[in-house]
Enzyme design. Structure first.
Site, short mmCIF file in Angstrom:
data_model
loop_
_atom_site.label_atom_id
_atom_site.label_comp_id
_atom_site.label_asym_id
_atom_site.label_seq_id
_atom_site.Cartn_x
_atom_site.Cartn_y
_atom_site.Cartn_z
N GLY A 14 -3.84 10.54 83.45
CA GLY A 14 -4.04 10.52 84.90
C GLY A 14 -3.58 11.82 85.52
N ARG A 85 -14.10 6.47 70.77
CA ARG A 85 -15.03 5.34 70.88
C ARG A 85 -16.45 5.83 71.16
NH1 ARG A 85 -12.39 1.24 74.89
NH2 ARG A 85 -10.99 2.96 75.29
N GLY A 118 1.02 13.08 79.91
CA GLY A 118 2.12 12.10 79.87
C GLY A 118 2.35 11.60 78.46
N ASP A 119 2.95 10.44 78.37
CA ASP A 119 3.32 9.85 77.09
C ASP A 119 2.15 9.79 76.10
OD1 ASP A 119 5.60 8.81 75.93
OD2 ASP A 119 4.79 6.78 76.03
N THR A 141 3.65 13.34 84.93
CA THR A 141 3.32 12.00 85.42
C THR A 141 3.98 11.78 86.77
OG1 THR A 141 3.70 9.63 85.20
CG2 THR A 141 5.16 11.01 83.93
N ASP A 143 4.85 8.98 87.64
CA ASP A 143 5.74 7.82 87.45
C ASP A 143 7.18 8.23 87.13
OD1 ASP A 143 3.39 6.41 87.70
OD2 ASP A 143 3.07 6.27 85.54
N ASP A 145 8.58 8.65 84.29
CA ASP A 145 9.14 7.71 83.31
C ASP A 145 9.29 8.30 81.90
OD1 ASP A 145 6.48 7.93 82.72
OD2 ASP A 145 6.05 5.78 82.68
N ARG A 187 3.64 2.37 87.23
CA ARG A 187 3.44 1.67 85.95
C ARG A 187 4.62 0.75 85.65
NH1 ARG A 187 -0.65 3.40 82.14
NH2 ARG A 187 -0.88 5.33 83.26
N GLU A 238 4.09 -1.54 91.47
CA GLU A 238 2.93 -2.24 90.89
C GLU A 238 3.27 -2.96 89.59
OE1 GLU A 238 -0.07 0.56 89.62
OE2 GLU A 238 1.36 1.71 88.43
O1 F6P Z 1 0.55 6.97 85.25
C1 F6P Z 1 0.11 7.34 86.50
C2 F6P Z 1 -0.60 6.20 87.19
O2 F6P Z 1 -1.00 6.65 88.47
C3 F6P Z 1 0.22 4.91 87.29
O3 F6P Z 1 1.18 4.97 88.30
C4 F6P Z 1 -0.90 3.92 87.52
O4 F6P Z 1 -0.52 2.65 87.02
C5 F6P Z 1 -2.01 4.45 86.67
O5 F6P Z 1 -1.77 5.83 86.48
C6 F6P Z 1 -3.38 4.28 87.28
O6 F6P Z 1 -4.32 4.76 86.39
P1 F6P Z 1 -5.87 4.89 86.70
O7 F6P Z 1 -6.09 6.20 87.39
O8 F6P Z 1 -6.52 4.84 85.37
O9 F6P Z 1 -6.25 3.74 87.59
#
Ligand code: F6P
Length: 354
Positions: A14, A85, A118-119, A141, A143, A145, A187, A238
């Site tokens: 992301g 995939r 990120g991770d 990130t 987050d 985290d 997350r 969330e």
């Molecule tokens: O990890 C970053 C984040 O924005 C999280 O906070 C959120 O849960 C997730 O990515 C949303 O991902 P996507 O853009 O795939 O909806």
């Protein structure tokens, strides 16, 4: 010193405000300090499946991108060359195409890669490193985290956006005597909720690290009314763990709406819900994020020059350092329910729904 002439750079997972600041810093440093050529790899490691899509990044191309959100390189959170995939004969199949990705990076003349992610992206970077790719990581990130670094760029901007939203919710909540629920991202970690809740003056903060009940939140709402406070602001992460009764009635829709409806039914108060969603990932990075991203970009280039492959840059005690990617992945940094920040919030009367 290593014999490097050309490096590749990609962004995976992301997006987060500050990615462009890392790209700009890395391109400037690689060119001005080391005279290397820099190749931009589009859409994470997916870009190496079709090497013709990669292109040289010059100083001109990174000019003006420092304050821009997103990533000029594009990104994906589905690109994993070890589990690629694809559809063959009408059926979805998963293949390991990491050899192709590594071979294509060599075809492009890339001696080493900077992987910003990120991770998940760092786990892929680690596997590619084990297969022989010279790679360094830059953590990212909103987050916040990742355990290996005190902070990731993007978090401060997301926090600023979330805090601004909570500030704005205040006046309308007070005017209408409502309970206002604000759902934020993060997350499985409660950092954005906890910090925007404290910074924005929320009354209830619900985070994944602390178990809550709707009854406890509603009791708190009622108690506030006895002080003459007829409105309550609830910031919800969330990733909160739902109480059993809400899990059983789980319907489609956001966590914030589910909790908001439940508060409305139990407390008989008027409730409104705002789900901030991806606006937390957008916008111009804050000065803090621009500076951290710039430091990370420069440090990643220096790490390549020193031959520190398989490592990721990080921030520790205000200094930029490097850790083995292997040690940096898989361990989430979560809010300590007994830590100082939660205790501070409790001391000023913030309710965690326990
Ligand atoms: O990890 C970053 C984040 O924005 C999280 O906070 C959120 O849960 C997730 O990515 C949303 O991902 P996507 O853009 O795939 O909806």
């Amino acid at each position: 010193m290593t014999d490097i002439r050309c490096i590749g750079i990609c962004t995976g997972g992301g997006d987060a405000p500050g990615l462009n600041a890392v790209i700009r810093a890395a391109v400037k440093c690689a060119f001005l300090k080391y005279n290397w050529k820099i190749i931009g790899i589009p859409d994470g490691f997916d870009g190496l499946i079709w090497p013709e899509k990669s292109y040289e990044l010059t100083l001109k191309q990174v000019s003006g991108i420092l304050p821009r959100g997103g990533t000029i390189l594009g990104t994906t959170n589905r690109g994993n060359p070890f589990q690629y995939r694809t559809v063959e004969n009408g059926e979805e199949v998963t293949r390991d195409i990491s050899d192709t990705v590594i071979a294509n990076s060599r075809k492009l003349g890339i001696d080493a890669v900077i992987s910003i992610g990120g991770d998940g992206s760092q786990a892929i970077a680690h596997e590619l490193y084990q297969r022989g790719m010279q790679i360094v990581g830059v953590p990212k990130t909103i987050d916040n985290d990742l355990s290996a670094t005190e902070v990731t760029f993007g978090f401060d901007t997301a926090l600023t956006t979330a805090t601004d939203a909570v500030d704005k919710i205040h006046t309308t909540a007070e005017s209408h005597h409502r309970v206002m629920v604000v759902e934020v991202m993060g997350r499985d970690a409660g950092w954005i909720a906890l910090e925007s809740g404290i910074a924005g003056g929320a009354h209830v903060i619900l985070i994944p690290e602390i178990t809550f009940t709707i009854e406890s939140v509603c009791r708190f709402v009622k108690k506030r009314e006895t002080y003459g406070k007829r409105f309550t602001i609830v910031v919800v992460a969330e990733g909160v763990k739902l109480p059993q009764e809400l899990k059983e009635n789980r319907r489609a829709g956001s966590i914030g709406n589910l909790i908001g409806n439940s508060i409305a039914v139990t407390s008989d108060k008027e409730v409104r819900v705002s789900v901030l969603g991806h606006i937390q990932r957008g916008g111009s990075p804050t000065p803090f994020d621009r500076i951290l991203a710039t430091r990370f970009g420069v440090a990643a280039v220096d790490l390549i020059a020193q031959g520190g492959f398989g490592k990721m840059v990080c921030l520790r005690k205000e200094r930029i350092e490097a850790v083995e990617i292997a040690q940096a992945i898989g361990q989430l940094k979560r809010v300590d329910p007994n830590g100082q920040l939660v205790q501070t919030a409790k001391a000023i009367g913030i309710c965690f729904g326990e």
